[in-house]
Design a protein around this motif. Structure first.
Motif, mmCIF file in Angstrom:
data_model
loop_
_atom_site.group_PDB
_atom_site.id
_atom_site.type_symbol
_atom_site.label_atom_id
_atom_site.label_comp_id
_atom_site.label_asym_id
_atom_site.label_seq_id
_atom_site.Cartn_x
_atom_site.Cartn_y
_atom_site.Cartn_z
ATOM 1 N N ARG A 138 35.202 42.809 43.493
ATOM 2 C CA ARG A 138 35.907 43.447 42.389
ATOM 3 C C ARG A 138 35.251 43.017 41.086
ATOM 4 N NH1 ARG A 138 40.923 41.297 41.584
ATOM 5 N NH2 ARG A 138 40.029 39.337 42.283
ATOM 6 N N ASP A 177 32.396 36.276 44.002
ATOM 7 C CA ASP A 177 33.335 37.317 44.424
ATOM 8 C C ASP A 177 32.801 38.628 43.888
ATOM 9 O OD1 ASP A 177 35.296 39.142 44.867
ATOM 10 O OD2 ASP A 177 36.946 37.918 44.114
ATOM 11 N N ASP A 191 32.938 30.401 43.375
ATOM 12 C CA ASP A 191 34.175 31.143 43.653
ATOM 13 C C ASP A 191 33.839 32.302 44.585
ATOM 14 O OD1 ASP A 191 36.793 32.131 43.442
ATOM 15 O OD2 ASP A 191 36.242 33.433 41.749
ATOM 16 N N GLN A 222 37.444 37.823 35.356
ATOM 17 C CA GLN A 222 38.450 36.748 35.342
ATOM 18 C C GLN A 222 37.778 35.387 35.181
ATOM 19 O OE1 GLN A 222 40.573 36.545 39.065
ATOM 20 N NE2 GLN A 222 42.027 34.985 38.358
ATOM 21 N N THR A 231 40.069 31.483 42.290
ATOM 22 C CA THR A 231 39.438 31.631 40.983
ATOM 23 C C THR A 231 40.075 30.694 39.951
ATOM 24 O OG1 THR A 231 38.940 33.918 41.546
ATOM 25 C CG2 THR A 231 38.798 33.319 39.216
HETATM 26 MG MG LIG Z 1 39.571 35.278 42.951
#
Ligand SMILES: [Mg+2]
Ligand SMILES: Nc1nc2c(ncn2[C@@H]2O[C@H](COP(=O)(O)OP(=O)(O)O)[C@@H](O)[C@H]2O)c(=O)[nH]1
Length: 300
Positions: A133, A130, A182, A139, A107
């Protein structure tokens, strides 16, 4: 702006400590004692240059041929001759798919790459595939806001292949020049997750052939990183490596066995947590930085 050489050099600080010491010890000598050779060999192994490489280097350095006082230059030319020419590493494609084990820096690297390419005036889209989560999407969102780069995320699905497919479709139709995907971290030992990655790649390829798959390897993991790359490469074709966290490790020699054993180019070194802590890999600068030679040091 700090030069790439200086950043490479400073990123290799911990790795260099042992090596520079071993080379300082033999500076000016014409013949190396068994003790010198042992110190040097231990330092090279500790830097994770890999057993076979170290054996060849030691073989070369212990030959008492003429004019052999410049051990550093001999080290670099010996190693340089063993390594594939990094100049031949193909340019990165339009779509970049970042894969790798959890916590290796996917990331952060996706964000750094977005910063790098948008700094070159490219229109960049980050794609948050991703889906495991919620924090992972957050993020990337934080980074994209900070960088002023468009983020494509879809919180209504848990299928990373769907997010990847939609993201690339949208990015291409809106004429983004660089798409950076990502993905979730996965253990190379988990068959299901590797299957899923295979699927992500397959659907991405349905949208574009202009794609580079990059694996992030945490330099701290040393030789284990090589195994990670091998196993990822069985699920999808890896095009190159980004070696992260070089700043925190004494095992920064790992780029050498990566290039030699895996025959993959190293594209960038991660040397910190900030967006500009991503340095294009340059073989000469890297080798000089490993042993503490100045940028302008002349080599035969
Ligand atoms: Mg990551
Ligand atoms: N010192 C240092 N930390 C890094 C580097 N790259 C990533 N990190 C840190 O490593 C941690 C995991 O990174 P992340 O990008 O979330 O890994 P991911 O799980 O592969 O996506 C974060 O705390 C990052 O700030 C690097 O090159 N140097």
């Amino acid at each position: 702006m700090i030069s790439f050489f200086k950043k490479t050099f400073s990123g290799l600080r911990k790795t260099r400590q042992q090596l520079a010491h071993a080379f300082a010890r033999i500076s000016g000598k014409t013949v190396l004692s068994p003790q010198d050779l042992e110190t040097l060999e231990a330092a090279l192994l500790q830097a994770d240059l890999g057993w076979q490489v170290v054996e060849q280097i030691m073989d070369r350095l212990s030959k008492p041929d003429a004019g052999g006082e410049d051990w550093e230059a001999r080290f670099i030319t010996t190693l340089g001759a063993m390594l594939p020419d990094t100049v031949s590493a193909p340019a990165l494609k339009q779509t970049l798919l970042l894969v790798g084990v959890n916590g290796t820096g996917k990331t952060t690297t996706a964000a750094k790459l977005a910063g790098l390419f948008s700094g070159e005036q490219e229109r960049v889209m980050l794609i948050a595939a991703d889906t495991y989560r919620a924090a992972a999407v957050e993020q990337l969102k934080t980074w994209s806001n900070r960088l002023g780069v468009h983020l494509m995320a879809n919180t209504s699905t848990k299928d990373p292949a769907a997010v990847t497919f939609d993201g690339i479709t949208s990015g291409l139709s809106k004429n983004y020049e660089r798409l950076i995907v990502d993905t979730a971290g996965r253990l190379h030992t988990s068959a299901n997750l590797m299957k899923e990655l295979e699927k992500i790649y397959r659907v991405a390829r349905k949208k574009t052939a202009d794609i580079s798959v990059l694996i992030t390897i945490d330099a701290n993991t040393g030789q284990n990183g090589i195994q990670q790359a091998r196993e990822f490469n069985e699920a999808l074709p890896i095009d190159g490596v980004i070696l992260t966290k070089m700043d925190g490790t004494a095992r920064g020699g790992i780029a050498v066995p990566i290039m030699l054993d895996l025959n993959l180019p190293v594209y960038y070194l991660g040397v910190g947590e900030q967006v500009d802590d991503l340095i294009p890999f340059d073989q000469r600068s890297y080798l000089k930085g490993l042993i503490g030679l100045r940028e302008d040091a002349l080599l035969p």
